[in-house]
Write a protein that holds these residues in place. Sequence first.
Motif, PDB file in Angstrom:
ATOM      1  N   LYS A   1       0.832  -1.202   0.000  1.00  0.00           N
ATOM      2  CA  LYS A   1       0.000   0.000   0.000  1.00  0.00           C
ATOM      3  C   LYS A   1       0.871   1.258   0.000  1.00  0.00           C
TER       4      LYS A   1
ATOM      5  N   ALA B   1       2.508   1.703  -3.410  1.00  0.00           N
ATOM      6  CA  ALA B   1       1.514   2.098  -4.414  1.00  0.00           C
ATOM      7  C   ALA B   1       1.138   3.566  -4.260  1.00  0.00           C
TER       8      ALA B   1
ATOM      9  N   CYS C   1      -6.916   5.370   2.184  1.00  0.00           N
ATOM     10  CA  CYS C   1      -7.057   3.987   1.736  1.00  0.00           C
ATOM     11  C   CYS C   1      -7.407   3.083   2.917  1.00  0.00           C
TER      12      CYS C   1
ATOM     13  N   TRP D   1      -7.645  -2.047  -3.329  1.00  0.00           N
ATOM     14  CA  TRP D   1      -6.257  -2.493  -3.200  1.00  0.00           C
ATOM     15  C   TRP D   1      -6.201  -3.721  -2.307  1.00  0.00           C
ATOM     16  N   ASP D   2      -5.228  -4.597  -2.562  1.00  0.00           N
ATOM     17  CA  ASP D   2      -5.110  -5.863  -1.837  1.00  0.00           C
ATOM     18  C   ASP D   2      -4.289  -5.761  -0.562  1.00  0.00           C
TER      19      ASP D   2
ATOM     20  N   THR E   1      -3.025   0.682  -9.041  1.00  0.00           N
ATOM     21  CA  THR E   1      -3.732  -0.531  -8.615  1.00  0.00           C
ATOM     22  C   THR E   1      -3.076  -1.781  -9.189  1.00  0.00           C
TER      23      THR E   1
ATOM     24  N   GLU F   1       0.046  -2.324  -7.196  1.00  0.00           N
ATOM     25  CA  GLU F   1      -0.218  -2.729  -5.816  1.00  0.00           C
ATOM     26  C   GLU F   1      -0.579  -4.202  -5.735  1.00  0.00           C
ATOM     27  N   ARG F   2      -1.358  -4.688  -6.678  1.00  0.00           N
ATOM     28  CA  ARG F   2      -1.747  -6.097  -6.694  1.00  0.00           C
ATOM     29  C   ARG F   2      -0.527  -7.001  -6.838  1.00  0.00           C
TER      30      ARG F   2
END
Length: 357
Positions: free
Chosen positions: A63, A66, A111, A166-167, A287, A290-291
């Motif tokens: 996170k 990103a 986030c 986001w993951d 995104t 981030e993944r």
Amino acid sequence: MKRLIVFMFLMILSVTFSACNKKQGETKKEEGKKRTEKVAEKKTPKKKYILKFSHVVSENTPKGKAAKFFEKRLEELSKGRIDVQVYPNSQLYKDSAVLKALKMNTVQMACPSFSKFGKIVPQLALFDLPFLFRDIDHLHRVQDSEVGAKLKKMVEAKGFIALDFWDNNFKQLTSSKKALLNPEDAKGQKFRIMSSKVLEAQFKVLGANPQMMPFSEVYSALQQGVIDGQENTISNIYTKKFYEVQKYMTLSNHGYLGYLVVMSKKFYDSLPEDLQKAVKQAMKEATAKERIWADELNKENLKKIEEYAQKTKKLTIYTLTDEQKKKWREAVSKIYPEFYDNSKIGKDLIQGAVSTK
């Protein structure tokens, strides 16, 4: 006759010459106007905007990385018209307070985890439903589908701009009492859960005892035997060292932890259309990054936990077989109808996620 012809020829030349002069005059006038507009444009620079992005983790997390990528990319796409300032580690706000700050536009982006939206958009608990997602690709397809779009609209109806999901990653099960290979293995065990009606129902249907507890208290509660087990992502299990005070870990991928990137509506609406497009483009690229980073971190941390288990022999790690997963899914999916009501999650969202190819 000759004099008449000469006279008429001279008249035509005169009219043509006059028209040419008029056209040239208009062209010069138009060019002069454009030069004036360009000078005025140079004298009046385009408005610049400051965007404060608040989050609660360190910069070296998926996170955090990103957020920094988004900062750099948006500043590039906006040609410096948007100055993105990222504040990690709760420097500005904790997740519990950031939604109010977004409404007031004292911060422009955040986030938070899905759980922080529980009171205003309970439908985001869709992601808490156990064994709803077949794998991470299926999860992402759901988020990028009409189901994800509906959830974003629900958030936007509450006065925010929902940008993207986001993951963190999928959750796994741990216990100090008994290995969790079949649904009946959870019976009688005490599991820590975060505040969630879905998670409470998930463990109750298994005959287990869910106990709500702050994340900061989990390690000591496991160590002292106040609770027998917990569910969390690999990265959380590793960074908080839960694996040191548990005997068994099951790689179940049964639930999901994620975040929703949101923006202040007041700020977003103040941006001209070209900058709104730049925000969405930068977010789309962030995104995707981030993944990848979340998946990489998950694998790296799992490898370290496996090394610990092999070295100390204090932890045994299991991976559910397809047959075992089927048993778990059958056992816990019984709770889905409890959340068909639109004020909870909604049958259309649940069935939409299940049917997403």
